[in-house]
Write a protein that holds these residues in place. Structure first.
Motif, PDB file in Angstrom:
ATOM      1  N   ILE A  94      -1.663   3.086   6.001  1.00  0.00           N
ATOM      2  CA  ILE A  94      -1.679   2.033   6.489  1.00  0.00           C
ATOM      3  C   ILE A  94      -1.950   0.976   5.256  1.00  0.00           C
ATOM      4  N   GLY A  95      -1.281   0.080   5.137  1.00  0.00           N
ATOM      5  CA  GLY A  95      -1.199  -0.698   4.087  1.00  0.00           C
ATOM      6  C   GLY A  95      -1.344  -2.284   4.399  1.00  0.00           C
ATOM      7  N   ALA A  96      -2.412  -2.977   4.425  1.00  0.00           N
ATOM      8  CA  ALA A  96      -2.780  -4.292   4.964  1.00  0.00           C
ATOM      9  C   ALA A  96      -2.703  -5.408   3.681  1.00  0.00           C
ATOM     10  N   ASP A  97      -1.986  -6.649   3.998  1.00  0.00           N
ATOM     11  CA  ASP A  97      -2.090  -7.861   3.503  1.00  0.00           C
ATOM     12  C   ASP A  97      -1.785  -7.686   1.967  1.00  0.00           C
ATOM     13  N   VAL A  98      -0.479  -7.078   1.750  1.00  0.00           N
ATOM     14  CA  VAL A  98      -0.109  -7.147   0.130  1.00  0.00           C
ATOM     15  C   VAL A  98       0.054  -8.466  -0.445  1.00  0.00           C
ATOM     16  N   GLN A  99       0.454  -9.453   0.530  1.00  0.00           N
ATOM     17  CA  GLN A  99       0.293 -10.861   0.489  1.00  0.00           C
ATOM     18  C   GLN A  99       0.512 -11.363  -1.072  1.00  0.00           C
ATOM     19  N   THR A 100       1.849 -11.246  -1.627  1.00  0.00           N
ATOM     20  CA  THR A 100       2.010 -11.823  -2.718  1.00  0.00           C
ATOM     21  C   THR A 100       2.504 -13.282  -2.552  1.00  0.00           C
ATOM     22  N   TYR A 101       1.759 -14.174  -3.376  1.00  0.00           N
ATOM     23  CA  TYR A 101       2.149 -15.450  -3.502  1.00  0.00           C
ATOM     24  C   TYR A 101       3.233 -16.008  -4.700  1.00  0.00           C
ATOM     25  N   ASP A 102       3.172 -14.971  -5.338  1.00  0.00           N
ATOM     26  CA  ASP A 102       4.083 -15.332  -6.765  1.00  0.00           C
ATOM     27  C   ASP A 102       4.407 -14.016  -7.363  1.00  0.00           C
ATOM     28  N   LEU A 103       5.401 -14.272  -8.427  1.00  0.00           N
ATOM     29  CA  LEU A 103       6.014 -12.947  -9.111  1.00  0.00           C
ATOM     30  C   LEU A 103       4.779 -12.273  -9.919  1.00  0.00           C
ATOM     31  N   GLU A 104       3.797 -12.903 -10.429  1.00  0.00           N
ATOM     32  CA  GLU A 104       2.602 -12.467 -10.981  1.00  0.00           C
ATOM     33  C   GLU A 104       1.894 -11.408  -9.968  1.00  0.00           C
ATOM     34  N   GLU A 105       1.666 -11.820  -8.676  1.00  0.00           N
ATOM     35  CA  GLU A 105       1.113 -10.943  -7.766  1.00  0.00           C
ATOM     36  C   GLU A 105       1.855  -9.816  -7.296  1.00  0.00           C
ATOM     37  N   VAL A 106       3.378 -10.030  -7.618  1.00  0.00           N
ATOM     38  CA  VAL A 106       4.021  -8.943  -6.913  1.00  0.00           C
ATOM     39  C   VAL A 106       3.837  -7.795  -8.210  1.00  0.00           C
ATOM     40  N   GLU A 107       3.584  -8.071  -9.453  1.00  0.00           N
ATOM     41  CA  GLU A 107       3.459  -7.237 -10.435  1.00  0.00           C
ATOM     42  C   GLU A 107       1.991  -6.517 -10.329  1.00  0.00           C
ATOM     43  N   TYR A 108       1.180  -7.433  -9.913  1.00  0.00           N
ATOM     44  CA  TYR A 108      -0.249  -6.937  -9.375  1.00  0.00           C
ATOM     45  C   TYR A 108      -0.137  -5.716  -8.454  1.00  0.00           C
ATOM     46  N   ALA A 109       0.617  -6.065  -7.415  1.00  0.00           N
ATOM     47  CA  ALA A 109       0.791  -4.957  -6.242  1.00  0.00           C
ATOM     48  C   ALA A 109       1.695  -3.748  -6.781  1.00  0.00           C
ATOM     49  N   ARG A 110       2.728  -3.789  -7.790  1.00  0.00           N
ATOM     50  CA  ARG A 110       3.400  -2.821  -8.266  1.00  0.00           C
ATOM     51  C   ARG A 110       2.343  -2.051  -9.016  1.00  0.00           C
ATOM     52  N   ASN A 111       1.401  -2.653  -9.852  1.00  0.00           N
ATOM     53  CA  ASN A 111       0.728  -1.838 -10.674  1.00  0.00           C
ATOM     54  C   ASN A 111      -0.471  -1.033  -9.988  1.00  0.00           C
ATOM     55  N   GLY A 112      -0.895  -1.576  -9.051  1.00  0.00           N
ATOM     56  CA  GLY A 112      -1.908  -1.256  -8.189  1.00  0.00           C
ATOM     57  C   GLY A 112      -1.692  -0.163  -7.066  1.00  0.00           C
ATOM     58  N   VAL A 113      -1.557  -0.876  -5.985  1.00  0.00           N
ATOM     59  CA  VAL A 113      -1.222   0.047  -4.713  1.00  0.00           C
ATOM     60  C   VAL A 113      -0.188   0.821  -4.724  1.00  0.00           C
ATOM     61  N   PHE A 114       0.975   0.295  -5.269  1.00  0.00           N
ATOM     62  CA  PHE A 114       2.425   0.756  -5.127  1.00  0.00           C
ATOM     63  C   PHE A 114       2.548   2.034  -5.940  1.00  0.00           C
ATOM     64  N   THR A 115       2.162   1.819  -7.328  1.00  0.00           N
ATOM     65  CA  THR A 115       1.852   3.129  -8.318  1.00  0.00           C
ATOM     66  C   THR A 115       0.983   4.146  -7.627  1.00  0.00           C
ATOM     67  N   ASP A 122       2.059  13.005   0.281  1.00  0.00           N
ATOM     68  CA  ASP A 122       1.570  13.513   1.544  1.00  0.00           C
ATOM     69  C   ASP A 122       2.020  12.791   2.757  1.00  0.00           C
ATOM     70  N   TYR A 123       2.586  11.544   2.685  1.00  0.00           N
ATOM     71  CA  TYR A 123       3.112  10.701   3.772  1.00  0.00           C
ATOM     72  C   TYR A 123       4.406  11.006   4.090  1.00  0.00           C
ATOM     73  N   ALA A 124       5.254  11.837   3.570  1.00  0.00           N
ATOM     74  CA  ALA A 124       6.656  11.592   3.703  1.00  0.00           C
ATOM     75  C   ALA A 124       7.205  11.549   5.490  1.00  0.00           C
ATOM     76  N   GLY A 125       6.632  12.138   6.130  1.00  0.00           N
ATOM     77  CA  GLY A 125       6.765  12.137   7.620  1.00  0.00           C
ATOM     78  C   GLY A 125       6.574  10.777   8.238  1.00  0.00           C
ATOM     79  N   CYS A 126       5.200  10.624   8.482  1.00  0.00           N
ATOM     80  CA  CYS A 126       4.701   9.305   9.126  1.00  0.00           C
ATOM     81  C   CYS A 126       5.259   8.185   8.364  1.00  0.00           C
ATOM     82  N   GLY A 127       5.242   8.227   6.751  1.00  0.00           N
ATOM     83  CA  GLY A 127       5.579   6.957   5.942  1.00  0.00           C
ATOM     84  C   GLY A 127       4.321   5.724   5.745  1.00  0.00           C
ATOM     85  N   ALA A 128       4.621   4.693   5.490  1.00  0.00           N
ATOM     86  CA  ALA A 128       3.497   3.714   5.314  1.00  0.00           C
ATOM     87  C   ALA A 128       3.967   2.532   6.158  1.00  0.00           C
ATOM     88  N   LEU A 129       2.851   2.141   6.959  1.00  0.00           N
ATOM     89  CA  LEU A 129       3.104   0.796   7.770  1.00  0.00           C
ATOM     90  C   LEU A 129       2.401  -0.071   6.941  1.00  0.00           C
TER      91      LEU A 129
END
Length: 515
Positions: A94-115, A122-129
């Motif tokens: 369960i991932g809450a509030d990715v909440q990107t306001y601009d492209l710089e924050e998209v990169e923050y999300a990429r480098n952080g939670v998504f990396t 371990d979540y291949a069945g249920c996935g990410a909500l």
């Protein structure tokens, strides 16, 4: 399996055929059955729905839905057999509030939670909500943000938040048309293992005319409430129900104001079921258990307290990507309860659930922040609390306490980010006998304790100096009064936090007594 038009819910026959009433601006969707997976697109976004809006959305800044034309004779949903969703063991992110306001924050999300998620399998069945506020008002960023889910090792699903709205929609029924076009239905359900996940839209907008971005409230609306009633009626009694929403049903931080309308009806629909609620929105983590009670809830839940566990998930964006940018390429962004950014995982075996919080850039072993709350700290807090975050001078010697300040006015603090009722925190100073720390909020019907005395000094020192939230209250802070007879010199505290699942987390703090 079941199929819905967002109001009615029907069961297909042995050949997968079904009939549903049709109406304009409906979304038809299938509830993924156990042992099957719906398709995903190139970004791993689950595809299980069909929008029907013959003329398309009204003119909207971010486009909305294209005209779908006449309703086809049939709407079919492909499914593939899946051993991963058949298994009674599931791991649901369960991932809450990715909440990107601009492209710089998209990169923050990429480098952080998504990396972090890209390195997990371990979540291949249920996935990410992703529980709402996928972006921060600029809906053109849906494209770049959803591309991040192409990094995942499981399907991605979304539900809407108050920053995912078409604010220029002339009618409430089109408020989430761009979200629907880019990400999927406003609400739906799916099955994995012995778990039935329900994703709700709890944002109603606007509440005033002319509308403002802040003029939203929390509720399901009558059509969604009817769907929920019909959906749950088809779920066997021996299944776990995970009820996901953007805004919490009830929560601690705003315990006397933030609540979902129709809450008593929701509780009635779920009565007698095995349920766990998960949400985001508030940019903090809360682990509220059955029987917990705050003064602001009594009119809803009575003296018995919460009927089941309510989890508020720490935000993927943390405190809106504020704070120091680390060399890994994302900010510290410490949240308003002292919790770092991260994601929650529900580890499920049959219908038994254990919650697990993973700090961005870390692992499950990091669950504690240890500090000192002293008169010197509280004076520094008072001098700087009114300043803009990130502008205060650093507190000198934060791990020092004078002999004079030991007696009853200084505490060793433990912020146990996923701590909850039944958890214990024990502290052994200088190898001595462990002593049990006291939780600052007992959740027995009291009001919220707010201010320097109840704050997390570790979080506050990061936030005041570098930016972030204001960790002046939390439901998961423990304090141990420092012994008045500690001699001058260096001391070490060994802290062990234990939850009701039997998991132990340890950390240590070295501090100095002066004078």
């Amino acid at each position: 399996m079941t199929v819905s038009n967002g109001r009615d819910v029907v069961i297909t026959d042995s050949h997968g055929r079904y009939e549903l009433p049709a109406f304009d601006n409906m979304t038809v969707f299938v509830t993924q059955p156990r042992g099957y997976q719906v398709p995903v697109d190139e970004d791993n976004v689950a595809q299980f729905f069909y929008h029907h809006l013959p003329e398309g959305s009204p003119e909207l800044r971010y486009g909305g839905l294209e005209p779908t034309g006449a309703l086809p004779d049939e709407v079919n949903f492909p499914l593939a057999r899946s051993a991963e969703t058949q298994s009674p063991e599931q791991h649901c992110v369960i991932g809450a509030d990715v909440q990107t306001y601009d492209l710089e924050e998209v990169e923050y999300a990429r480098n952080g939670v998504f990396t972090d998620l890209a390195e997990r399998t371990d979540y291949a069945g249920c996935g990410a909500l992703f529980a709402g506020d996928v972006v921060g008002d600029d809906l053109s960023l849906f494209t770049q943000t959803r591309e991040l889910t192409g990094m995942l090792n499981g399907p991605a699903r979304f539900l809407p938040g108050n920053h995912d709205l078409d604010f220029d929609s002339p009618e409430r029924e089109h408020n989430f048309d761009t979200f629907r076009a880019q990400l999927g239905p406003e609400y739906y359900s799916y099955d994995v293992g012995k778990t039935h996940v329900v994703a709700l839209n709890t944002i109603e907008y606007p509440t005033v005319v002319p509308p403002r971005k802040s003029s939203y409230t929390y509720g399901l609306g009558e059509k969604q409430l009817e769907w929920l009633r019909n959906d749950i009626a088809q779920v066997p009694d021996n299944r776990l129900i995970v009820l996901a929403s953007h805004s919490p049903l009830l929560e601690f931080y705003y315990s006397d104001s933030h609540r979902t309308k129709q809450l008593q009806e929701i509780y009635a629909i779920l009565e007698g079921r095995e349920v766990i609620a998960v949400s985001g929105h508030t940019h903090m983590s809360e682990n509220l258990r059955e029987g917990d009670l705050m003064a602001g809830w009594k009119d809803i839940v009575g003296e018995e307290g919460l009927p089941f566990t309510h989890l508020t998930v720490g935000a993927a964006s943390g405190h809106w990507y504020a704070g120091r940018v680390l060399e890994e390429g994302y900010p510290t962004a410490i949240q308003r309860d002292g919790t770092p950014p991260g994601v929650l995982t529900l580890d499920i075996e049959n219908t038994e659930v254990i919650e697990r919080y993973t700090v961005t850039g870390g692992d499950e072993s990091a669950q504690l922040a240890l500090g000192l709350n002293t008169p010197t700290y509280r004076d520094w807090y008072a001098e700087n609390v009114a300043k803009p975050r990130g502008t205060a001078p650093a507190l000198e010697d934060p791990l020092a306490v004078t002999r004079e300040d030991l007696a009853g006015t200084s505490w060793l603090t433990t912020n146990f980010w996923m701590g909850f009722t039944g958890s214990t925190v024990q502290v052994a100073i200088d190898g001595g006998k462990p002593v049990e720390a006291v939780r600052t909020q007992q959740l027995r019907g009291e009001t919220v304790n707010v201010g320097a005395e109840w704050s997390d000094p570790v979080a506050i020192q990061e936030q005041f100096v570098h930016g972030g939230g204001l960790a002046d209250r939390t439901m998961h802070l423990w304090r141990l009064e420092l012994p008045a007879d500690l001699p001058a010199g260096e001391h070490t505290a060994e802290v062990t936090a234990t939850d009701v699942h039997g998991r132990e987390y340890t950390d240590s703090l070295t501090f100095t007594v002066t004078g």
